[in-house]
Design a protein around this motif. Structure first.
Motif, PDB file in Angstrom:
ATOM      1  N   ARG A 182       0.923  -1.446  -0.007  1.00  0.00           N
ATOM      2  CA  ARG A 182       0.075   0.016  -0.020  1.00  0.00           C
ATOM      3  C   ARG A 182       0.965   1.279  -0.061  1.00  0.00           C
ATOM      4  O   ARG A 182       0.576   2.215  -0.563  1.00  0.00           O
ATOM      5  N   THR A 194      -3.347 -13.130  -1.655  1.00  0.00           N
ATOM      6  CA  THR A 194      -3.172 -12.021  -0.937  1.00  0.00           C
ATOM      7  C   THR A 194      -2.749 -10.722  -1.492  1.00  0.00           C
ATOM      8  O   THR A 194      -3.388  -9.738  -1.682  1.00  0.00           O
ATOM      9  N   THR A 252      -2.460 -10.376  -5.080  1.00  0.00           N
ATOM     10  CA  THR A 252      -3.197  -9.855  -6.172  1.00  0.00           C
ATOM     11  C   THR A 252      -4.783  -9.164  -5.643  1.00  0.00           C
ATOM     12  O   THR A 252      -5.058  -8.258  -6.243  1.00  0.00           O
ATOM     13  N   LYS A 253      -5.148  -9.596  -4.599  1.00  0.00           N
ATOM     14  CA  LYS A 253      -6.330  -8.971  -3.890  1.00  0.00           C
ATOM     15  C   LYS A 253      -6.077  -7.663  -3.255  1.00  0.00           C
ATOM     16  O   LYS A 253      -6.646  -6.643  -3.729  1.00  0.00           O
ATOM     17  N   THR A 254      -4.864  -7.344  -2.863  1.00  0.00           N
ATOM     18  CA  THR A 254      -4.183  -6.118  -2.573  1.00  0.00           C
ATOM     19  C   THR A 254      -4.024  -5.059  -3.638  1.00  0.00           C
ATOM     20  O   THR A 254      -4.508  -4.133  -3.387  1.00  0.00           O
ATOM     21  N   SER A 306      -5.561  -5.336  -6.515  1.00  0.00           N
ATOM     22  CA  SER A 306      -7.050  -4.931  -6.970  1.00  0.00           C
ATOM     23  C   SER A 306      -7.507  -3.883  -6.294  1.00  0.00           C
ATOM     24  O   SER A 306      -8.108  -3.000  -6.772  1.00  0.00           O
ATOM     25  N   GLU A 307      -7.531  -3.874  -4.874  1.00  0.00           N
ATOM     26  CA  GLU A 307      -7.942  -3.057  -4.034  1.00  0.00           C
ATOM     27  C   GLU A 307      -7.404  -1.468  -4.091  1.00  0.00           C
ATOM     28  O   GLU A 307      -8.097  -0.550  -4.150  1.00  0.00           O
ATOM     29  N   MET A 308      -6.044  -1.643  -4.467  1.00  0.00           N
ATOM     30  CA  MET A 308      -5.540  -0.368  -4.500  1.00  0.00           C
ATOM     31  C   MET A 308      -5.731   0.219  -5.958  1.00  0.00           C
ATOM     32  O   MET A 308      -6.122   1.602  -6.012  1.00  0.00           O
ATOM     33  N   ASN A 309      -5.995  -0.768  -7.037  1.00  0.00           N
ATOM     34  CA  ASN A 309      -6.440  -0.103  -8.178  1.00  0.00           C
ATOM     35  C   ASN A 309      -8.008   0.677  -8.205  1.00  0.00           C
ATOM     36  O   ASN A 309      -8.188   1.490  -9.117  1.00  0.00           O
ATOM     37  N   GLU A 310      -8.736   0.243  -7.086  1.00  0.00           N
ATOM     38  CA  GLU A 310     -10.094   0.806  -7.211  1.00  0.00           C
ATOM     39  C   GLU A 310     -10.021   2.112  -6.521  1.00  0.00           C
ATOM     40  O   GLU A 310     -10.834   3.049  -6.875  1.00  0.00           O
ATOM     41  N   ASN A 311      -9.024   2.489  -5.952  1.00  0.00           N
ATOM     42  CA  ASN A 311      -8.723   3.814  -5.397  1.00  0.00           C
ATOM     43  C   ASN A 311      -7.798   4.655  -6.219  1.00  0.00           C
ATOM     44  O   ASN A 311      -7.564   5.973  -5.625  1.00  0.00           O
ATOM     45  N   ARG A 312      -7.238   4.221  -7.174  1.00  0.00           N
ATOM     46  CA  ARG A 312      -6.193   5.008  -7.905  1.00  0.00           C
ATOM     47  C   ARG A 312      -6.833   5.591  -9.029  1.00  0.00           C
ATOM     48  O   ARG A 312      -7.707   5.065  -9.757  1.00  0.00           O
TER      49      ARG A 312
END
Length: 775
Positions: A568, A604, A606-608, A610-616
């Motif tokens: 992150r 873990t 790849t999921k992290t 993906s979550e970062m891409n949602e907020n970028r």
């Protein structure tokens, strides 16, 4: 009958061979015989010339001896000395003495005249009155010719010509005697005996008339190189080079030929031993060999007659030699298909094709039978490895004896599993035939190197899954460490000769055949530890025991938490350290625990992301699904760790504003490496990664992003481009072009070339040649 003979090409070849042999033997024999007769005739003729010239030499030496004796008797005569050295001169005082000299000259058949010269009174006295009176200046010409001598030697014949007759070469030969040798070139008192030339030339004429034809003659050459004929004429018909050769020769006897055709002559030279004179025989070459002409004609006729007789005999012999071939043809007619019975072939070609056809059919049948047998044997061996527990002792023994399996029924047994590292990539680069060679080589090398320890059965259970089942020869002397050392040596030999990296797992020896299925399952489980232990290793149960412990869940969770935090925050250094600790920890687990941990870590990460891409606002361009698949495809823990480190690099690059520039630099560097090494058949993405010390997965993705094509696709493009240039510009075979640009498999090369250019290399070259001829 003639048509039948024309169709029998092998019979024609036999007959022609015999006739050619006979012709060669006859020609060699006839030519050798003729050459020997010719050499013998020339030798006989040369010896005859030697005898004739020896007679001339004897006559000249005999005359020289007589002249010397006469000269000495006259020079020291008390009546001659006053005439030579008297200070006063009176004809009345010497008249009686001159009369005695006249009698001496008249009584000799070879003397022309006697001349006395008194230096004190400068007076010449001669028995020849014409010379004495000097009516036509004879004395002046005589003195001039004596003065022309570079060094007037005592008692040496000097040719003198004082007459006006142009046809006469010599009037007489002068034989001179004087007192002081040092004053030989000055005027001083001399006694001169003049010899008639007819005495010598008539001698030669008699020899010519008796022993030679009109085209031959004997000549004399004086010390100055002048030639004289038997008619007292100057001989100027010899070429200059021949005259110079005769004059320069220092041999006592020499014979050679000169001229060509009808003008060819035999020259025989003999040194006379006095005055540096030489006797020369000139004889017509054709005349000397005239007797051979009839012999030569008879030899030619005899050779032709014998050749005709030999041709008839050769035909009879050829028919007898051809009879077995004819019988074989009758037996094999119809063996070949009509399409292969090509006209124009001889009988042996037909028999060879028929034999090859029969052998091919037999080989196909044998191969088919052998393949079926191998399939059946493979089926039973697979059953033995998977269902040995259900086999009775009798069925087990029957299986070994029926299929002649090379193991002992009583054991002890040992089972191993072998896999080729990077199998898919390696097999993609070689042809099917080379793949078969690799499979054969693995079994052959294993049987040879493990022969001192055991009897071995080697079987391929599937792609990249080879199993060997062995029975130990001597349980008492068997040492597992030494056996393992032999297997490791086997791995090194395979790598040295075939550049194949192999990983092998073996189980501990066991005695009961019913445990084979269990041992095979254990060997398969051990092979899974290739992921942890790496390539080119020998995996045993002892080497994986250290991994058989429970997972420390708390340590894994702690590392996982730190990885999420660094992801992150985008901390590359922290991620590198975390992944290093994670894989060091995971490598201590069992295979099942390791795979569980790695897959959980992959999910873990790849999921992290993906979550970062949602907020970028600018998502990270990483194909997470492809990354997950690559993790599953890796064979070793090092390969998986390299993927995660490449992911770190990619994440760092995504957040760096100079990402495109780095990509271009890396792509450019990779293109240069590919251009330099594309002709190496073993060159691949892995080699580039080793040179750049980077992950192959990462540089492959970067190259694909930067160029729009995969590395393998670009390598093939460069190789095909190079092949195009070689096909156009150089005189090389297509196989040579293929090997030069970096391909081993012809079928693979043709497939890629046609896909790229829409035609085969052969058709492309043919089209270029036709276009060049039109231009």
């Amino acid at each position: 009958m003639l048509a039948k003979f024309r169709s029998r090409k092998y019979l024609q070849r036999i007959l022609l061979s015999l006739i050619v042999f006979v012709v060669v033997v006859l020609c060699v024999f006839a030519l050798t015989l003729y050459w020997k007769m010719k050499s013998t005739t020339l030798h006989i003729q040369t010896e005859a010339n030697r005898k004739v010239l020896a007679q001339v030499k004897y006559n000249v030496e005999y005359m020289d001896e007589i002249l010397k004796n006469l000269m000495m008797s006259l020079y020291f005569d008390n009546e001659v000395i006053p005439i030579l050295y008297g200070k006063t001169f009176s004809y009345e005082n010497i008249a009686i003495k001159l009369a005695k000299l006249d009698k001496v000259a008249d009584s000799s058949t070879y003397l022309h005249s006697i001349i006395l010269y008194n230096n004190y009174t400068n007076t010449y006295l001669s028995t020849n009155r014409k010379f004495q009176d000097n009516l036509n200046g004879e004395i002046g010409r005589f003195e001039e010719q004596l003065d022309n001598q570079q060094k007037l030697q005592k008692m040496k014949l000097v040719p003198i010509k004082i007459s006006q007759d142009p046809l006469t070469a010599v009037d007489f030969f002068s034989y001179v005697m004087y007192g002081n040798q040092e004053q030989a070139t000055k005027k001083q008192s001399k006694l001169i005996l003049n010899v008639k030339p007819e005495w010598l030339f008539n001698n030669i004429k008699v020899i010519n008339d008796l022993a030679y034809d009109k085209s031959s003659s004997v000549l004399l050459m004086d010390g100055q190189g002048l030639l004289y004929t038997n008619e007292n004429r100057s001989a100027n018909f010899l070429p200059t080079d021949v005259s110079e050769r005769i004059q320069a020769s220092h041999a006592d006897f020499e014979s050679f030929t000169y001229g060509k055709g009808k003008d060819k002559s035999i020259v025989t030279v003999m040194s006379l031993g006095v005055y540096h004179w030489k006797a020369v025989s000139i004889q017509s070459y054709d005349y000397a060999l005239s007797e051979l002409k009839s012999i030569r004609n008879m030899l030619i006729i005899s050779t032709l007659l014998f050749f005709l007789l030999s041709a008839v005999i050769a035909y009879v012999i050829s028919k007898r030699l051809y009879r077995p071939v004819e019988m074989m043809l009758m037996q094999l007619r119809g063996t070949l298909p009509e399409a292969k019975q090509t006209k124009g072939k001889d009988e042996w070609s037909y028999l060879s094709d028929a034999y090859a056809s029969i052998i091919d059919k037999a080989n196909i049948a044998e191969l088919h039978h052998s393949r079926n047998r191998q399939i059946v044997e493979g089926f039973h061996i697979r059953n033995l490895l998977t269902k040995s527990g259900s086999l009775t002792k009798d069925k087990f023994l029957h299986l070994l004896s029926e299929h002649d399996l090379a193991i002992e029924p009583e054991g002890p047994f040992i089972i191993g599993v072998c896999k080729i590292d990077d199998f898919d990539l390696r097999m993609l680069q070689v042809s099917p035939n080379e793949q078969k060679l690799y499979r054969f080589a693995l079994g052959n090398i294993a049987e040879e190197m493990l022969a001192p320890w055991c009897k071995l059965i080697w079987i391929e259970m599937g792609d990249n899954h080879f199993v060997f089942l062995a029975s130990l020869l001597d349980k008492e002397s068997f040492a597992l460490p030494s056996f393992e050392a032999s297997i490791e040596e086997m791995q090194q030999v395979i790598h040295r000769y075939y550049q194949l990296s192999t990983t092998i797992s073996i189980v501990s020896p066991f005695d009961n055949y019913m445990k084979m299925a269990e041992a095979y399952s254990e060997a398969q489980e051990l092979m899974m530890y290739r992921m942890l232990l790496g390539h080119s290793t020998l995996i045993t149960s002892d080497r994986v025991k250290v991994n058989e412990r429970h997972e420390d869940i708390q340590q894994a969770a702690c590392i996982e938490k730190q990885i999420i935090e660094h992801l992150r925050r985008g901390s590359s250094e922290g991620l590198t350290s975390n992944f290093h600790h994670f894989f060091a920890y995971a490598a201590t687990l069992t295979y099942t625990q390791f795979m569980h941990s790695v897959l959980h870590m992959t999910v873990t990460v790849t999921k992290t992301i993906s979550e970062m891409n949602e907020n970028r606002s600018r998502p990270i361009a990483i194909d997470l699904r492809h990354f997950y698949q690559e993790v599953l495809e890796q064979e070793t823990v090092g390969g998986i760790e390299a993927l995660f480190h490449s992911l770190i690099t990619q994440l760092s690059s995504e957040t760096n504003q100079g990402e495109n520039e780095k990509t271009e630099i890396l792509c450019h560097t990779m293109k240069e490496i590919i251009a330099e090494n594309s002709n190496d058949p073993d060159f691949s993405l892995q080699n580039i990664a080793q040179l750049l010390k980077m992950s192959s997965a990462y540089i492959g993705r970067v190259f694909k992003q930067g160029t729009g094509m995969a590395v393998t696709e670009y390598i093939n493009k460069i190789r095909l481009s190079n092949a195009l240039e070689l096909l156009e510009a150089q005189n090389m075979t297509i196989n040579e072009v293929m090997e030069r640009v970096g391909y081993r498999s012809q079928s693979y090369f043709f497939k890629l070339f046609k896909a790229q250019y829409g035609t085969t290399p052969k058709d492309y070259r043919l089209r270029k040649v036709i276009m060049a001829e039109r231009i």
